[in-house]
Design a protein around this motif. Structure first.
Motif, PDB file in Angstrom:
ATOM      1  N   LEU A 162       0.653  -1.105  -0.013  1.00  0.00           N
ATOM      2  CA  LEU A 162      -0.283   0.265  -0.063  1.00  0.00           C
ATOM      3  C   LEU A 162       0.975   1.463   0.282  1.00  0.00           C
ATOM      4  N   THR A 163       1.251   1.864  -1.010  1.00  0.00           N
ATOM      5  CA  THR A 163       1.904   3.492  -1.276  1.00  0.00           C
ATOM      6  C   THR A 163       0.590   4.735  -0.082  1.00  0.00           C
ATOM      7  N   GLY A 164       1.059   5.210  -0.294  1.00  0.00           N
ATOM      8  CA  GLY A 164       0.823   6.456   0.118  1.00  0.00           C
ATOM      9  C   GLY A 164       0.817   7.963  -0.857  1.00  0.00           C
ATOM     10  N   THR A 165       0.333   7.410  -2.057  1.00  0.00           N
ATOM     11  CA  THR A 165      -0.667   7.857  -3.337  1.00  0.00           C
ATOM     12  C   THR A 165      -1.321   7.729  -3.204  1.00  0.00           C
ATOM     13  N   SER A 166      -2.945   9.050  -2.990  1.00  0.00           N
ATOM     14  CA  SER A 166      -3.927   8.425  -2.920  1.00  0.00           C
ATOM     15  C   SER A 166      -4.867   9.648  -3.638  1.00  0.00           C
ATOM     16  N   HIS A 167      -6.051   9.545  -4.241  1.00  0.00           N
ATOM     17  CA  HIS A 167      -6.820  10.768  -4.965  1.00  0.00           C
ATOM     18  C   HIS A 167      -8.052  10.278  -3.797  1.00  0.00           C
ATOM     19  N   SER A 170      -9.130   6.807  -2.484  1.00  0.00           N
ATOM     20  CA  SER A 170      -8.764   5.648  -2.833  1.00  0.00           C
ATOM     21  C   SER A 170      -6.573   5.825  -2.897  1.00  0.00           C
ATOM     22  N   SER A 171      -6.399   4.832  -2.493  1.00  0.00           N
ATOM     23  CA  SER A 171      -4.630   4.411  -2.640  1.00  0.00           C
ATOM     24  C   SER A 171      -4.383   2.889  -3.337  1.00  0.00           C
ATOM     25  N   LYS A 203      -9.945   0.992  -1.309  1.00  0.00           N
ATOM     26  CA  LYS A 203     -11.439   2.266  -0.336  1.00  0.00           C
ATOM     27  C   LYS A 203     -11.682   1.718   1.169  1.00  0.00           C
ATOM     28  N   GLU A 228       7.085   6.508   0.028  1.00  0.00           N
ATOM     29  CA  GLU A 228       5.904   5.697  -0.386  1.00  0.00           C
ATOM     30  C   GLU A 228       5.351   4.508   0.489  1.00  0.00           C
TER      31      GLU A 228
END
Length: 264
Positions: A162-167, A170-171, A203, A228
């Motif tokens: 699981l990464t720290g990039t989300s929007h 949702s990751s 999510k 990350e």
């Protein structure tokens, strides 16, 4: 600090111990995992260096003892100086002025061979099963079961990262076969390299975690490092025995694409 003869002697004497430590660390490394670095002022590292120093000088003195026994047969070449580096160290610099130039070269070469032999011994010991079964838990901590499973050659590890990039809640997450891991001083994963990587979204909903698949071509190889990485889940996958036998016969290290998964 000014360089002195005493400092040179100290460095020369602990050289086999440093070679033992280097050989041990190099032997611990595998294609799957690099062990965590030594903690500063670690008593374990000091213990390894001291033990290596004693073993190295034991090897050196044993070699000179065997040499002296062999020379009793009269088959040795006569030289104008004592080739035993340990006697030269005990005598100090008093007799250095009369020693020929070749003596210094032979003495230093002898100590170099002692260091190389000590490092090779450490490398060999660190790869013996009866040693790794006891010391892998110390070197790799919580990852020791996965490391030992991969070393047996009949298993591989699947990672869910699981990464720290989300929007919008949702990751981004990745799933793939672990090629290599690296640990930091706290035995946390600081780098992970995955093969045949699938990407998906995670999510958080009222019903728990939801995995959202996306149609995309698998990534051949992916490296994730640093901040990350938010969380990593590992699963040890053991291939069927017939697949392992087929791989060994074909000399192909690639794991089976249809493995039987062991219970968690």
């Amino acid at each position: 600090m000014a360089f002195s003869y005493t400092l040179f002697l100290v460095l020369l004497l602990i050289f086999p111990g440093l070679c033992f430590w280097a050989g041990w660390r190099f032997g611990e490394r595998t294609d799957f995992l690099s062990p965590s670095p030594d903690v500063p002022n670690s008593t374990l590292t000091l213990f390894i260096v001291v033990i290596g120093t004693l073993l190295g000088h034991l090897l050196g003195t044993t070699a000179y003892t065997l040499q002296s026994l062999w020379c009793r047969t009269g088959l040795c070449l006569s030289i104008s100086f004592d080739p035993n580096i340990y006697r030269a160290l005990v005598k100090g610099v008093e007799g250095a002025g009369t020693a020929p130039d070749a003596a210094f070269e032979i003495w230093l070469f002898s100590m170099l061979m002692v260091g190389i032999g000590t490092g090779s011994l450490a490398y060999w010991l660190s790869r013996q099963k009866w040693v790794t079964d006891r010391l892998d838990p110390v070197a790799f901590g919580w990852l020791a079961p996965a490391v030992q499973a991969v070393k047996r050659g009949d298993s591989f590890v699947v990672a869910y990262v699981l990464t720290g990039t989300s929007h919008e809640g949702s990751s981004i997450a990745y799933e793939g076969t672990v090629q290599q891991l690296a640990l930091d001083g706290d035995q946390s994963i600081k780098l992970i390299v995955l093969n045949d990587v699938d990407r998906f979204l995670v999510k958080i909903t009222d019903n728990g975690l939801q995995r959202l698949e996306s149609e995309a071509t698998p990534i051949v190889q992916l490296q994730i490092a640093g901040d990350e990485i938010v969380n990593v889940a590992l699963e040890i996958v053991r291939a069927p025995e017939q697949d392992v036998a087929a791989v060994e016969e074909a000399h192909d290290p690639a794991p089976s694409r249809n493995p039987e998964r062991t219970p968690r």
